[in-house]
Scaffold this motif. Structure first.
Motif, PDB file in Angstrom:
ATOM      1  N   GLN A   1       0.850  -1.183   0.000  1.00 15.50           N
ATOM      2  CA  GLN A   1       0.000   0.000   0.000  1.00 15.50           C
ATOM      3  C   GLN A   1       0.893   1.243   0.000  1.00 15.50           C
ATOM      4  O   GLN A   1       1.724   1.410   0.867  1.00 15.50           O
ATOM      5  N   VAL A   2       0.705   2.102  -0.964  1.00 13.34           N
ATOM      6  CA  VAL A   2       1.476   3.330  -1.059  1.00 13.34           C
ATOM      7  C   VAL A   2       0.928   4.347  -0.060  1.00 13.34           C
ATOM      8  O   VAL A   2      -0.274   4.559   0.034  1.00 13.34           O
ATOM      9  N   GLN A   3       1.818   4.967   0.682  1.00 16.95           N
ATOM     10  CA  GLN A   3       1.441   6.036   1.609  1.00 16.95           C
ATOM     11  C   GLN A   3       1.997   7.352   1.079  1.00 16.95           C
ATOM     12  O   GLN A   3       3.190   7.459   0.778  1.00 16.95           O
ATOM     13  N   LEU A   4       1.124   8.328   0.945  1.00 15.66           N
ATOM     14  CA  LEU A   4       1.515   9.667   0.512  1.00 15.66           C
ATOM     15  C   LEU A   4       1.156  10.644   1.631  1.00 15.66           C
ATOM     16  O   LEU A   4       0.027  10.641   2.110  1.00 15.66           O
ATOM     17  N   VAL A   5       2.109  11.451   2.028  1.00 11.34           N
ATOM     18  CA  VAL A   5       1.880  12.395   3.114  1.00 11.34           C
ATOM     19  C   VAL A   5       2.219  13.798   2.634  1.00 11.34           C
ATOM     20  O   VAL A   5       3.381  14.085   2.306  1.00 11.34           O
ATOM     21  N   GLU A   6       1.208  14.656   2.607  1.00  7.60           N
ATOM     22  CA  GLU A   6       1.423  16.045   2.218  1.00  7.60           C
ATOM     23  C   GLU A   6       1.761  16.885   3.446  1.00  7.60           C
ATOM     24  O   GLU A   6       1.304  16.600   4.552  1.00  7.60           O
ATOM     25  N   SER A   7       2.525  17.924   3.212  1.00  2.64           N
ATOM     26  CA  SER A   7       2.842  18.881   4.271  1.00  2.64           C
ATOM     27  C   SER A   7       3.140  20.229   3.637  1.00  2.64           C
ATOM     28  O   SER A   7       3.328  20.324   2.420  1.00  2.64           O
ATOM     29  N   GLY A   8       3.177  21.261   4.465  1.00  5.38           N
ATOM     30  CA  GLY A   8       3.531  22.586   3.983  1.00  5.38           C
ATOM     31  C   GLY A   8       2.365  23.543   3.871  1.00  5.38           C
ATOM     32  O   GLY A   8       2.567  24.737   3.608  1.00  5.38           O
ATOM     33  N   GLY A   9       1.138  23.057   4.041  1.00  2.00           N
ATOM     34  CA  GLY A   9       0.003  23.956   3.976  1.00  2.00           C
ATOM     35  C   GLY A   9       0.021  24.957   5.118  1.00  2.00           C
ATOM     36  O   GLY A   9       0.496  24.663   6.215  1.00  2.00           O
ATOM     37  N   ASP A  10      -0.513  26.139   4.851  1.00  2.00           N
ATOM     38  CA  ASP A  10      -0.479  27.203   5.854  1.00  2.00           C
ATOM     39  C   ASP A  10      -1.443  28.307   5.431  1.00  2.00           C
ATOM     40  O   ASP A  10      -2.078  28.230   4.373  1.00  2.00           O
ATOM     41  N   SER A  11      -1.531  29.329   6.258  1.00  2.00           N
ATOM     42  CA  SER A  11      -2.290  30.531   5.943  1.00  2.00           C
ATOM     43  C   SER A  11      -1.316  31.624   5.551  1.00  2.00           C
ATOM     44  O   SER A  11      -0.361  31.904   6.296  1.00  2.00           O
ATOM     45  N   VAL A  12      -1.525  32.229   4.394  1.00  2.00           N
ATOM     46  CA  VAL A  12      -0.638  33.278   3.904  1.00  2.00           C
ATOM     47  C   VAL A  12      -1.457  34.415   3.338  1.00  2.00           C
ATOM     48  O   VAL A  12      -2.642  34.258   3.011  1.00  2.00           O
ATOM     49  N   GLN A  13      -0.813  35.560   3.194  1.00  2.00           N
ATOM     50  CA  GLN A  13      -1.478  36.708   2.590  1.00  2.00           C
ATOM     51  C   GLN A  13      -1.378  36.633   1.073  1.00  2.00           C
ATOM     52  O   GLN A  13      -0.470  35.991   0.527  1.00  2.00           O
ATOM     53  N   TYR A  99       0.386   4.374 -10.870  1.00  5.18           N
ATOM     54  CA  TYR A  99       1.224   3.404 -11.551  1.00  5.18           C
ATOM     55  C   TYR A  99       0.734   3.253 -12.982  1.00  5.18           C
ATOM     56  O   TYR A  99      -0.413   3.563 -13.303  1.00  5.18           O
ATOM     57  N   ILE A 100       1.598   2.732 -13.833  1.00  6.71           N
ATOM     58  CA  ILE A 100       1.213   2.533 -15.220  1.00  6.71           C
ATOM     59  C   ILE A 100       0.062   1.545 -15.328  1.00  6.71           C
ATOM     60  O   ILE A 100      -0.690   1.549 -16.304  1.00  6.71           O
ATOM     61  N   SER A 101      -0.139   0.718 -14.306  1.00  8.50           N
ATOM     62  CA  SER A 101      -1.255  -0.226 -14.281  1.00  8.50           C
ATOM     63  C   SER A 101      -2.591   0.472 -14.095  1.00  8.50           C
ATOM     64  O   SER A 101      -3.648  -0.132 -14.298  1.00  8.50           O
ATOM     65  N   GLY A 102      -2.535   1.735 -13.669  1.00 10.15           N
ATOM     66  CA  GLY A 102      -3.752   2.479 -13.393  1.00 10.15           C
ATOM     67  C   GLY A 102      -4.072   2.600 -11.922  1.00 10.15           C
ATOM     68  O   GLY A 102      -4.980   3.354 -11.544  1.00 10.15           O
ATOM     69  N   ASN A 103      -3.376   1.854 -11.079  1.00  2.46           N
ATOM     70  CA  ASN A 103      -3.589   1.979  -9.632  1.00  2.46           C
ATOM     71  C   ASN A 103      -3.247   3.392  -9.192  1.00  2.46           C
ATOM     72  O   ASN A 103      -2.189   3.930  -9.546  1.00  2.46           O
ATOM     73  N   LEU A 104      -4.148   3.964  -8.412  1.00  2.00           N
ATOM     74  CA  LEU A 104      -4.041   5.370  -8.035  1.00  2.00           C
ATOM     75  C   LEU A 104      -4.107   5.501  -6.526  1.00  2.00           C
ATOM     76  O   LEU A 104      -4.950   4.865  -5.882  1.00  2.00           O
ATOM     77  N   TYR A 105      -3.241   6.337  -5.968  1.00  5.29           N
ATOM     78  CA  TYR A 105      -3.196   6.540  -4.527  1.00  5.29           C
ATOM     79  C   TYR A 105      -3.258   8.033  -4.224  1.00  5.29           C
ATOM     80  O   TYR A 105      -2.709   8.845  -4.979  1.00  5.29           O
ATOM     81  N   TRP A 106      -3.908   8.352  -3.096  1.00  3.33           N
ATOM     82  CA  TRP A 106      -4.069   9.747  -2.680  1.00  3.33           C
ATOM     83  C   TRP A 106      -3.517   9.958  -1.280  1.00  3.33           C
ATOM     84  O   TRP A 106      -3.574   9.075  -0.427  1.00  3.33           O
ATOM     85  N   GLY A 107      -3.040  11.163  -1.037  1.00  2.00           N
ATOM     86  CA  GLY A 107      -2.681  11.567   0.303  1.00  2.00           C
ATOM     87  C   GLY A 107      -3.904  12.111   1.028  1.00  2.00           C
ATOM     88  O   GLY A 107      -5.009  12.160   0.473  1.00  2.00           O
TER      89      GLY A 107
END
Length: 116
Positions: A1-13, A99-107
């Protein structure tokens, strides 16, 4: 199982910059493509930027010239550099990997808020 972890979001002007990161549990070079999507409340998820294993890059019309997607294979991470941010960029930003197989993973997403 692929794990994707996003970071860096914030509040900015408005006019500010942020860099989002998407860290993968698998080698990013093994994916056919990786991409950033975003979704604001009440709207459909939309493509922000994508990059293929061959380095072909595409951007959504609303971010062209302001956002840059890049990939660091050694760190298994994909980045989204966002400059000249606008209030309409406010959304939850999601990373995905295909993946080229079409398998798709989301964070799980990271919140970006642009407001004065």
């Amino acid at each position: 199982q692929v794990q994707l972890v996003e970071s860096g979001g914030d509040s900015v002007q408005p006019g500010g910059s942020l860099r989002l990161s998407c860290s993968s549990s698998e080698s990013v070079s093994s994916f056919y493509a990786m991409a950033w999507f975003r979704q604001a409340p009440g709207t459909q998820r939309e493509l922000v930027a994508s990059i293929t294993s061959r380095g072909i890059i595409n951007y959504g019309d609303s971010v062209t010239g302001r956002f840059t997607i890049s990939r660091d294979n050694a760190k298994n991470t994909v980045y989204l550099q966002m400059n000249r941010l606008k209030p309409e960029d406010t959304a939850v930003y999601y990373c995905n990997a295909e993946y080229i197989s079409g398998n798709l993973y989301w964070g799980q997403g990271t919140q970006v808020t642009v407001s004065s």
